[in-house]
Design an enzyme around this catalytic site. Structure first.
Site, short mmCIF file in Angstrom:
data_model
loop_
_atom_site.label_atom_id
_atom_site.label_comp_id
_atom_site.label_asym_id
_atom_site.label_seq_id
_atom_site.Cartn_x
_atom_site.Cartn_y
_atom_site.Cartn_z
N HIS A 374 0.80 -1.23 0.00
CA HIS A 374 0.00 0.00 0.00
C HIS A 374 0.82 1.27 0.00
O HIS A 374 0.26 2.36 0.05
CB HIS A 374 -0.91 0.05 1.23
CG HIS A 374 -1.97 -0.97 1.24
ND1 HIS A 374 -3.25 -0.74 0.76
CD2 HIS A 374 -1.97 -2.25 1.67
CE1 HIS A 374 -3.99 -1.83 0.90
NE2 HIS A 374 -3.23 -2.76 1.45
N LYS A 567 -8.58 13.91 5.31
CA LYS A 567 -7.75 12.71 5.27
C LYS A 567 -6.73 12.85 6.39
O LYS A 567 -6.62 13.91 6.99
CB LYS A 567 -7.06 12.55 3.91
CG LYS A 567 -6.31 13.82 3.43
CD LYS A 567 -5.72 13.63 2.03
CE LYS A 567 -6.70 13.94 0.92
NZ LYS A 567 -6.76 12.88 -0.09
N ARG A 568 -5.97 11.76 6.68
CA ARG A 568 -4.94 11.89 7.69
C ARG A 568 -4.01 13.05 7.34
O ARG A 568 -3.74 13.32 6.17
CB ARG A 568 -4.14 10.58 7.79
CG ARG A 568 -4.92 9.47 8.44
CD ARG A 568 -5.26 9.82 9.87
NE ARG A 568 -4.09 9.85 10.69
CZ ARG A 568 -3.80 8.95 11.62
NH1 ARG A 568 -4.63 7.95 11.86
NH2 ARG A 568 -2.70 9.04 12.33
N LYS A 573 0.75 14.35 1.92
CA LYS A 573 -0.60 14.67 1.43
C LYS A 573 -0.78 16.18 1.22
O LYS A 573 -1.75 16.62 0.64
CB LYS A 573 -1.66 14.13 2.39
CG LYS A 573 -1.70 12.60 2.48
CD LYS A 573 -2.74 12.14 3.49
CE LYS A 573 -2.68 10.64 3.76
NZ LYS A 573 -3.33 9.84 2.69
N THR A 678 -8.54 6.77 -1.73
CA THR A 678 -9.87 6.19 -1.98
C THR A 678 -10.95 7.25 -1.77
O THR A 678 -12.04 7.13 -2.33
CB THR A 678 -10.13 4.99 -1.06
OG1 THR A 678 -9.68 5.30 0.25
CG2 THR A 678 -9.40 3.76 -1.56
N LYS A 682 -14.76 8.51 -3.58
CA LYS A 682 -16.00 8.80 -2.84
C LYS A 682 -16.54 10.16 -3.23
O LYS A 682 -17.74 10.33 -3.46
CB LYS A 682 -15.75 8.74 -1.33
CG LYS A 682 -15.35 7.35 -0.85
CD LYS A 682 -14.81 7.33 0.59
CE LYS A 682 -14.10 6.01 0.85
NZ LYS A 682 -13.35 6.00 2.12
O1 73E Z 1 -2.87 5.74 -0.72
C1 73E Z 1 -3.41 5.08 0.40
C2 73E Z 1 -4.28 3.92 -0.09
O2 73E Z 1 -5.40 4.41 -0.79
C3 73E Z 1 -2.29 4.55 1.28
O3 73E Z 1 -1.54 5.62 1.79
C4 73E Z 1 -2.88 3.75 2.43
O4 73E Z 1 -3.65 2.66 1.87
C5 73E Z 1 -4.75 3.09 1.09
C6 73E Z 1 -5.51 1.86 0.64
O5 73E Z 1 -4.80 1.14 -0.30
C7 73E Z 1 -1.83 3.21 3.33
N1 73E Z 1 -1.90 3.15 4.67
C8 73E Z 1 -0.76 2.58 5.09
N2 73E Z 1 -0.02 2.33 4.04
N3 73E Z 1 -0.67 2.73 2.93
C9 73E Z 1 -0.40 2.29 6.47
C10 73E Z 1 0.92 1.95 6.78
C11 73E Z 1 1.25 1.65 8.09
C12 73E Z 1 0.31 1.71 9.09
C13 73E Z 1 -1.01 2.05 8.78
C14 73E Z 1 -1.35 2.35 7.47
#
Ligand code: 73E
Length: 841
Positions: A374, A567-568, A573, A678, A682
């Site tokens: 991710h 968003k976070r 970001k 995502t 939405k």
């Molecule tokens: O771009 C997003 C993505 O849409 C991405 O940053 C997020 O996952 C979403 C779903 O695919 C994400 N979160 C984390 N890594 N990618 C993450 C990493 C460590 C701890 C918690 C979350």
């Protein structure tokens, strides 16, 4: 399916097994029964919370009936199942979703009205299930919804945190974290005290040869913690399938909570042991896209992986099949590297406990697992120190070394002259201390690795995992672009828009086949339809304005352009780019004559999102946004032309109010950093426009909806590296307009200028890693284009309708079907018969 009830007694069971309510009267009867008996309340002391509880319990009963049947049907069908391992499931509220999925929301609405309640007030009583940080956790929740809706036999496995993501308050402009204790009343979980697994930590490894001359490895004398299952029903939309989400809770094992200790006067130390065990599932780590290598986090990971794997293996063993058939029955998907230890644990179970040979076991393991990456952010890639693993999981470390040895030998055979390659692909990083690279272990232990949007999947192949493409060839790596569930993110969050769409295209079938939205396109010139479309957006903005009024205590004009970034909070970001743009706009307004001001499009800039408690720079960004709001919102020169709102405690249920109310939303990460995103999906699905960079899924959204329907700006991902280099070694100058913004901050316009120094120096002096200055011009110009475009409301509504009509691709149903076909190799279960039986009764 086996049963202990003798055949001739089953009639009584069948006769009395509950069918669940379908009419308004039946619903009322069930709800009142629960309020008066289960809750011991009455007509005279039933507040909204009690009414919520009664309603939830009534719907819960209905779900359980279908849930039990689904589990029986799935056992009976004996097909391959998918297990989705995720440390996060950001489910939000369950009641509204349950009511819509079983198709009885209107029944409940009328029933509650009879009993003296408004359904919206009742729904709002529910506490969000917030067992996740952001996109990754919410993705897991959308996937569960799609898997149930599409009738896949699929389980989620996670941790039952006592505390979910913290509640955010803003005090003096600063974020303050409040613990989120959410389990006081949770009707949606079922403790399964009969389903538990003992999980071991620490201890040592004993290797010996037994009497038959066989090598035995035993991991012994560790601490034992018990995992107890808590099951949560996951209903599909318009189908009898109700899948299971199994969450593990930790407690001291009965052996551990030792009565001997009591008797010998060690009461306190016995209680301390108990507490230590419970700590494992106590709290969700509040970091998004950041790993900090804490021992307790590793304990959580192993605890959850071990419990889940033992549960899965136990279920497989009941089928009495040969081990070689394991991966015909079981597919396991790893949601990021957090569950990578599951790979090692399955190998350990097969080799140490079941006595399989290494190679035979390893073939089973690698054909079972799939790994989803991710993120490419270096600070988010998990690495665990070897000494830490050595101490906590001594046997697993041996297995990791063995996996690595075998892998490196195979690489050496194929690339005999490339010594550097071996170092680069080794699971072990030769640092001080040595580190285990979890992503490499996940790749080596899986048969497929996927990214979450096209650009991201290309990037992992050309950057962080490029050596593995060389080793395995490109086919092991694939893309599955993320999706969202239209049930929650259109039908539930925006019921009026959903209804209008259904009225135009003839049914609600689009909620199950989102590509049907394309039937809207012929109506883009339908005057009446466009008017209703615009009215619904306006009504949603009024609703958000009311939310702002009640939570913040001031009013915003719903006729203004609503510009939203929720968003976070993270530097990549780039909320800082947004707020600098707001300041730029503020300065422009201040310098204008009253005549010039009259020509402006009024704007409300809405921000929302949590910062990780230890992420100081993200907290500084929140602070600046709030301070800018304090000044701008009360400036008489500005009035309605600009308002800056920071919404506290952004979460799933708030998103359901915010997302339908946007005119424009911001998805402005530095190109190449946001894997997918995502919320971009939405917002567009709800008729909003996007301002965005060419990053993540924005690129595919553009391809689908058309370039004329999105506001793109900024540098491309392929140029980022050169630009960063140039910042340090070229003739680098900060954008002059941005310099003016900085001067405005430094003058103390927004209070204590020192508070924001690091935000500025990061750009001016420390290389501007996120390219805020490089993209500033293009960003501001694009914002101006948005103002111009918004003035032509008719053309704007055309863009909005056209975009929604072309969003069919971004349903999580498409996404889950792709996983099922290309990674899991599973088929949906046939529920036609069940549907027919239900229709008859
Ligand atoms: O771009 C997003 C993505 O849409 C991405 O940053 C997020 O996952 C979403 C779903 O695919 C994400 N979160 C984390 N890594 N990618 C993450 C990493 C460590 C701890 C918690 C979350």
């Amino acid at each position: 399916v086996e049963s202990s009830i003798p055949e001739h007694m089953r009639e009584a069971w069948k006769k009395f097994s509950p069918k669940g309510f379908t009419t308004k009267d039946e619903f009322e009867s069930e709800a009142v029964k629960h309020i008066e008996t289960t809750l011991a309340r009455s007509l005279f002391n039933c507040d909204e919370l009690a009414a919520y509880s009664g309603t939830a319990l009534a719907f819960r009963d209905r779900l359980i009936i279908d849930w039990n049947k689904t589990q029986q049907r799935q056992s009976f069908a004996d097909q391959k199942r998918l297990y989705y391992l995720s440390l996060e499931f950001l489910m939000g509220r369950a009641l509204d979703n349950a009511m819509l999925n079983v198709g009885l929301k209107n029944v409940a609405k009328d029933g509650l009205a009879d009993l003296g309640f408004r359904i919206e007030d009742i729904i709002a009583q529910e506490h969000d299930a917030a067992l996740g940080n952001g996109g990754l956790g919410r993705l897991a929740a959308c996937f569960l919804d799609s898997m149930a809706t599409l009738n896949y036999a699929a389980w989620g496995y996670g941790l039952r945190y006592r505390y979910g993501i913290f509640k955010q308050e803003i005090q003096d402009g600063y974020q303050v974290e409040i613990p989120d204790y959410w389990l006081d009343f949770n009707p949606w979980e079922f403790p399964r005290h009969d389903v538990s697994v003992d999980v071991q930590f620490y201890g040592w490894v004993n290797k010996y040869t037994n009497d038959e001359g066989k090598q035995i490895v035993s991991w012994q004398d560790g601490e034992i913690v018990t995992a107890t299952a808590y099951d949560v029903p996951v209903p599909g939309y318009g189908t009898p399938t109700v899948n299971n989400l199994r969450l593990w809770s930790s407690k001291a094992s009965s052996g551990e909570f030792d009565f001997a200790k009591f008797n010998s006067g060690e009461y306190e130390s016995a209680v301390a042991d108990e507490q230590r065990a419970e700590t494992i599932s106590a709290v969700l780590y509040p970091n998004d896209n950041l790993e900090r290598g804490k021992e307790l986090r590793l304990k959580q990971q192993y605890f959850w992986c071990a419990a889940s794997l033992h549960d899965i293996v136990r279920r497989f063993k009941k089928s009495k099949r040969k081990w070689s058939e394991f991966s015909d029955q079981v597919a396991i998907q790893l949601n990021d590297t957090h569950p990578t230890l599951a790979i090692v644990e399955l190998q350990r179970i097969l080799v140490d406990m079941e006595g399989l040979g290494w190679d035979e076991a390893w073939t089973i393991v690698t054909s079972t697992f799939g790994y989803t990456n991710h993120t490419v952010l270096p600070e988010a890639l998990e690495k665990w120190s070897v000494p830490l693993i050595q101490n906590l999981l001594p046997r697993h470390l041996q297995i990791i070394y063995e996996i690595n040895l075998q892998f490196l030998q195979s690489v050496e055979k194929r690339f005999p002259k490339d010594r550097d390659l071996l170092g680069r692909v080794s699971i072990i990083e030769e640092s001080q201390p040595k580190m285990v690279r979890m992503a490499y272990l996940a790749i080596i232990g899986s048969h497929k690795v996927n990214g979450v949007a096209e650009l991201h999947s290309d990037l992992i192949k050309t950057t962080i995992f490029k050596d593995f493409v060389k080793v395995y060839g490109p086919d092991k790596f694939t893309n599955v672009t993320n999706g969202i569930t239209p049930r929650r993110w259109l039908h539930q969050a925006n019921p009026r828009l959903s209804e209008l769409i259904a009225s135009k295209i003839g049914s609600y079938e689009f909620l199950k086949d989102l590509t049907l939205l394309n039937k809207l396109e012929p109506f883009v010139d339908d005057k009446e339809f466009k008017k209703e479309w615009a009215e619904i957006k306006y009504a949603n903005k009024v609703r958000l304005a009311q939310h702002i009024q009640t939570t913040k205590g001031y009013s915003v004009n719903p006729k203004a352009l609503f510009d939203i970034q929720v968003k976070r909070i993270h530097e990549y970001k780039r909320q800082q780019l947004n707020i600098f743009g707001v300041i730029h706009r503020y300065m422009a307004i201040k310098s204008m004559s009253p005549e010039e001001r009259k020509k402006l499009v009024p704007r409300v800039s809405v921000f929302g999102g949590k910062a990780a408690p230890g992420y100081w720079m993200a907290k500084t960004i929140i602070h600046l946004i709030n301070k800018v709001g304090e000044v701008v919102n009360k400036d008489p020169d500005v009035g309605d032309l600009l308002k800056v709102v920071f919404l506290e405690d952004y979460n799933v249920s708030k998103a359901e109010i915010i997302v339908p109310a946007s005119d424009i939303s911001e998805h402005i990460s530095t190109a190449g950093t946001e894997a997918s995103g995502t919320s971009n999906m939405k917002f567009v699905l709800n008729g909003g426009m996007i301002i965005g960079t060419l990053d993540g899924a924005n690129i595919e959204i553009t391809r689908e909806i058309g370039e004329q329907n999105i506001f793109l700006f900024g540098n491309l991902s392929e140029d980022v590296e050169d630009l960063r280099h140039h910042h340090f070694y070229g003739d680098y100058k900060v954008n002059p307009e941005l310099v003016k913004v900085f001067d405005c901050i430094k003058k103390g316009t927004f209070g204590d200028e020192g508070a924001f120094g690091a935000l500025i120096s990061g750009i001016v002096e420390h290389g501007d890693y996120y390219l805020v200055s490089d993209d500033f011009n293009s960003y501001c110009q694009t914002q101006d284009l948005i103002d111009e475009a918004y003035k032509d409301q008719d053309a704007w509504v055309t863009k909005s309708i056209t975009s929604v009509a072309r969003m069919g691709f971004f349903t999580s149903d498409r996404c889950i079907n792709e996983y099922a076909d290309t990674i899991w190799n599973i088929e949906p279960l046939d529920v036609a018969e069940e549907k027919e039986v239900r229709a008859r009764t």
